[in-house]
Design a protein around this motif. Structure first.
Motif, PDB file in Angstrom:
ATOM      1  N   UNK A  72       0.809  -1.224   0.000  1.00 23.60           N
ATOM      2  CA  UNK A  72       0.000   0.000   0.000  1.00 23.60           C
ATOM      3  C   UNK A  72       0.842   1.273   0.000  1.00 23.60           C
ATOM      4  N   UNK A  73       2.158   1.180   0.266  1.00 22.35           N
ATOM      5  CA  UNK A  73       2.994   2.375   0.309  1.00 22.35           C
ATOM      6  C   UNK A  73       4.215   2.279  -0.591  1.00 22.35           C
ATOM      7  N   UNK A  74       5.058   1.257  -0.393  1.00 20.09           N
ATOM      8  CA  UNK A  74       6.275   1.173  -1.206  1.00 20.09           C
ATOM      9  C   UNK A  74       6.793  -0.246  -1.249  1.00 20.09           C
ATOM     10  N   UNK A  75       7.654  -0.517  -2.242  1.00 17.42           N
ATOM     11  CA  UNK A  75       8.334  -1.799  -2.391  1.00 17.42           C
ATOM     12  C   UNK A  75       9.823  -1.513  -2.584  1.00 17.42           C
ATOM     13  N   UNK A  76      10.669  -2.109  -1.731  1.00 18.38           N
ATOM     14  CA  UNK A  76      12.126  -1.981  -1.834  1.00 18.38           C
ATOM     15  C   UNK A  76      12.684  -3.225  -2.510  1.00 18.38           C
TER      16      UNK A  76
END
Length: 287
Positions: free
Chosen positions: A243-247
């Motif tokens: 829902x926010x970010x993927x590293x």
């Protein structure tokens, strides 16, 4: 008169030369820790990278690279750490495990099964049934059943309807029941391009495809939770959503093609290059 013996008359000359040659080969053999350290350096990874990817503590990674296996807590755990670290730096763990077993006396011998007569000897003594407890349990069960029947006796009709699967509705008689063609909840990530294109706008969706070769990859969500850590073979793909970010960490970025939020990433990475990337919602070029 002795033939083919050394000057001291005890060890044949050819055996002495063989032992010296063997000692030289053992001295030239690279250790397990040195082999893992060199492979990590060749892959462009730091000890922190390997620790984050494998969940092996930094102190243990340092100790293994110095051929100190005591912090592993035993040979079984040491073998597991060697296998995990070898895969993280793209090495075949089999030769390293064979070398470890040769240096540490091989695998521990299995514990023999206990004889059958010992199981018979410790079997508890047979006792007769406890009739008092059985009678009390039966009385409690009868009282509970009677009370339940009396309490729910007036609702038999409603319970029958619910059990048969009917559901009350407020729609007018004769009006058709609308069909729900769409599944509830957010769409699940799919490895296909159509699923990436249809990714929800309130989430970040990343598809990783190994088009030009295999590559080790690691993916984490916004909380740092590991979504995937392993080797992606050529032709395989993985899709991650948060829902926010993927590293991401790409071990061989030149072999990878990325699709982020329905858009193809056009960066041309060199083969063998290690890339650390972070993508958020919206346009990936802006992220």
């Amino acid at each position: 008169m002795s033939i083919g013996n050394s000057p001291d008359g005890n060890v044949p000359e050819d055996e002495r030369l063989f032992e010296e040659d063997r000692d030289e080969r053992e001295a030239e053999r690279i250790s397990i820790g040195r082999a893992l350290q060199q492979a990590r350096i060749d892959a462009g990874l730091t000890v922190d990278d390997v620790s984050n990817a494998t969940r092996v503590r930094i102190s243990i990674v340092h100790a293994i690279e110095q051929d100190d296996f005591a912090p592993c807590g035993g040979d079984v755990y040491a073998r597991g750490h060697i296998r995990t670290l070898a895969r993280a730096v793209r090495m075949d763990p089999a030769p390293l495990l064979a070398q470890f077993e040769a240096d540490h006396g091989g695998r521990p011998a299995p514990t023999p099964a206990a004889p059958l007569f010992e199981a018979e000897r410790i079997r508890p003594e047979r006792r007769g049934p406890n009739w008092t407890a059985a009678m009390v349990a039966a009385i409690v069960a009868v009282i509970g059943f009677v009370g339940f029947t009396l309490f729910n006796g007036g609702d038999d009709g409603d319970k029958t309807a619910v059990a048969e699967g009917s559901t009350p509705t407020t729609s007018k008689p004769g009006s058709p029941t609308p069909k729900n063609d769409k599944s509830d909840g957010d769409p699940k990530p799919d490895a296909s391009d159509s699923a990436i294109a249809a990714a929800p706008q309130d989430k970040v969706t990343v598809q990783v495809r190994a088009d030009d070769g295999r590559s080790w990859i690691s993916a984490k969500d916004h909380n740092g939770r590991l979504l995937f850590d392993g080797l992606l073979q050529q032709g395989e793909s993985k899709t991650f959503q948060d829902k926010e970010k993927v590293d991401l960490v790409l071990g061989d970025a030149g072999a990878i093609q990325l699709y982020v939020n329905g858009k193809k990433i056009e960066d041309e990475w060199r083969p063998g290059a290690v890339e650390r990337l972070t993508y958020t919602k919206g346009d990936p070029e802006a992220g």
